[in-house]
Design a protein around this motif. Structure first.
Motif, PDB file in Angstrom:
ATOM      1  N   GLN A 180     -47.994  98.816   1.772  1.00  0.00           N
ATOM      2  CA  GLN A 180     -48.139  99.194   0.367  1.00  0.00           C
ATOM      3  C   GLN A 180     -49.532  99.745   0.086  1.00  0.00           C
ATOM      4  O   GLN A 180     -49.704 100.621  -0.753  1.00  0.00           O
ATOM      5  CB  GLN A 180     -47.875  97.997  -0.544  1.00  0.00           C
ATOM      6  CG  GLN A 180     -46.433  97.582  -0.560  1.00  0.00           C
ATOM      7  CD  GLN A 180     -46.153  96.428  -1.486  1.00  0.00           C
ATOM      8  OE1 GLN A 180     -45.045  96.286  -1.940  1.00  0.00           O
ATOM      9  NE2 GLN A 180     -47.118  95.596  -1.794  1.00  0.00           N
ATOM     10  N   PRO A 194     -37.388  98.636   2.930  1.00  0.00           N
ATOM     11  CA  PRO A 194     -37.215 100.080   3.176  1.00  0.00           C
ATOM     12  C   PRO A 194     -38.393 100.689   3.930  1.00  0.00           C
ATOM     13  O   PRO A 194     -39.212 101.415   3.389  1.00  0.00           O
ATOM     14  CB  PRO A 194     -37.090 100.660   1.759  1.00  0.00           C
ATOM     15  CG  PRO A 194     -37.865  99.717   0.908  1.00  0.00           C
ATOM     16  CD  PRO A 194     -37.674  98.360   1.530  1.00  0.00           C
ATOM     17  N   VAL A 232     -40.201 103.709   2.453  1.00  0.00           N
ATOM     18  CA  VAL A 232     -39.381 104.789   1.908  1.00  0.00           C
ATOM     19  C   VAL A 232     -39.715 104.980   0.433  1.00  0.00           C
ATOM     20  O   VAL A 232     -39.702 104.023  -0.347  1.00  0.00           O
ATOM     21  CB  VAL A 232     -37.878 104.471   2.064  1.00  0.00           C
ATOM     22  CG1 VAL A 232     -37.029 105.514   1.370  1.00  0.00           C
ATOM     23  CG2 VAL A 232     -37.506 104.347   3.522  1.00  0.00           C
ATOM     24  N   GLY A 233     -40.045 106.194   0.065  1.00  0.00           N
ATOM     25  CA  GLY A 233     -40.272 106.530  -1.331  1.00  0.00           C
ATOM     26  C   GLY A 233     -41.386 105.754  -1.998  1.00  0.00           C
ATOM     27  O   GLY A 233     -41.376 105.581  -3.208  1.00  0.00           O
ATOM     28  N   GLY A 234     -42.338 105.253  -1.230  1.00  0.00           N
ATOM     29  CA  GLY A 234     -43.444 104.503  -1.825  1.00  0.00           C
ATOM     30  C   GLY A 234     -43.009 103.193  -2.436  1.00  0.00           C
ATOM     31  O   GLY A 234     -43.580 102.737  -3.439  1.00  0.00           O
ATOM     32  N   ALA A 235     -41.990 102.556  -1.877  1.00  0.00           N
ATOM     33  CA  ALA A 235     -41.487 101.279  -2.397  1.00  0.00           C
ATOM     34  C   ALA A 235     -42.632 100.279  -2.560  1.00  0.00           C
ATOM     35  O   ALA A 235     -43.562 100.256  -1.773  1.00  0.00           O
ATOM     36  CB  ALA A 235     -40.431 100.717  -1.451  1.00  0.00           C
ATOM     37  N   ARG A 236     -42.561  99.466  -3.596  1.00  0.00           N
ATOM     38  CA  ARG A 236     -43.623  98.500  -3.885  1.00  0.00           C
ATOM     39  C   ARG A 236     -43.000  97.176  -4.303  1.00  0.00           C
ATOM     40  O   ARG A 236     -41.902  97.127  -4.818  1.00  0.00           O
ATOM     41  CB  ARG A 236     -44.514  98.984  -5.028  1.00  0.00           C
ATOM     42  CG  ARG A 236     -45.018 100.365  -4.838  1.00  0.00           C
ATOM     43  CD  ARG A 236     -46.459 100.652  -4.713  1.00  0.00           C
ATOM     44  NE  ARG A 236     -47.438  99.652  -4.872  1.00  0.00           N
ATOM     45  CZ  ARG A 236     -48.384  99.424  -3.970  1.00  0.00           C
ATOM     46  NH1 ARG A 236     -48.393 100.094  -2.849  1.00  0.00           N
ATOM     47  NH2 ARG A 236     -49.330  98.561  -4.180  1.00  0.00           N
ATOM     48  N   GLU A 279     -50.692 104.709   3.020  1.00  0.00           N
ATOM     49  CA  GLU A 279     -49.511 105.572   3.044  1.00  0.00           C
ATOM     50  C   GLU A 279     -48.721 105.386   4.330  1.00  0.00           C
ATOM     51  O   GLU A 279     -47.494 105.422   4.333  1.00  0.00           O
ATOM     52  CB  GLU A 279     -49.950 107.020   2.905  1.00  0.00           C
ATOM     53  CG  GLU A 279     -48.801 107.987   2.789  1.00  0.00           C
ATOM     54  CD  GLU A 279     -49.278 109.399   2.532  1.00  0.00           C
ATOM     55  OE1 GLU A 279     -48.665 110.326   3.084  1.00  0.00           O
ATOM     56  OE2 GLU A 279     -50.262 109.570   1.800  1.00  0.00           O
ATOM     57  N   ARG A 295     -43.899 103.824   7.526  1.00  0.00           N
ATOM     58  CA  ARG A 295     -44.045 104.092   6.089  1.00  0.00           C
ATOM     59  C   ARG A 295     -42.978 103.334   5.310  1.00  0.00           C
ATOM     60  O   ARG A 295     -41.929 103.009   5.845  1.00  0.00           O
ATOM     61  CB  ARG A 295     -43.827 105.571   5.776  1.00  0.00           C
ATOM     62  CG  ARG A 295     -44.801 106.503   6.383  1.00  0.00           C
ATOM     63  CD  ARG A 295     -44.354 107.942   6.114  1.00  0.00           C
ATOM     64  NE  ARG A 295     -45.384 108.862   6.535  1.00  0.00           N
ATOM     65  CZ  ARG A 295     -46.139 109.554   5.705  1.00  0.00           C
ATOM     66  NH1 ARG A 295     -45.959 109.460   4.416  1.00  0.00           N
ATOM     67  NH2 ARG A 295     -47.061 110.358   6.161  1.00  0.00           N
TER      68      ARG A 295
END
Length: 102
Positions: free
Chosen positions: A14, A48, A62-66, A17, A60
């Motif tokens: 998180q 993810p 996926v999609g900047g999951a947080r 990147e 990474r």
């Protein structure tokens, strides 16, 4: 403890990147093999996360999951950073706590 490492790996993902298994291993003071197993375990658990291979590859979200695992507000986290002092002189425990705050 493996659970602590898995949470730490998730927090690293998180924070950055992309991470490599070598970076995770260095940060958590484990072998690269253990880091890869932990990254695979996160993926198997439904987090993810995915790997890209080759030069410039890594892991990474996926999609900047947080996810918010701390339960702290941003101002509370900043206050704790100030109290902890410089990370370069910190013990491994303090470094782990600061990583969670980030």
């Amino acid at each position: 403890m493996r659970t602590d490492r898995l949470v730490a790996v998730l927090l690293l993902l998180q924070q950055r990147e992309q991470v490599t298994a070598a970076e995770v291993a260095r940060e958590l003071e484990v072998s690269e093999r253990t880091a890869r197993r932990d990254l695979d375990a996160l993926a198997m658990a439904g987090v993810p996360v995915y790997a890209t291979q080759g030069r410039g590859g890594g892991w990474r979200l996926v999609g900047g999951a947080r996810t918010d695992l701390s339960g702290l507000t941003a101002s509370e986290a900043r206050a704790l950073f100030l109290v902890a002092g410089p990370a370069s002189a910190a013990t491994p425990e303090v470094k782990a706590a600061l990583r969670k705050l980030v």
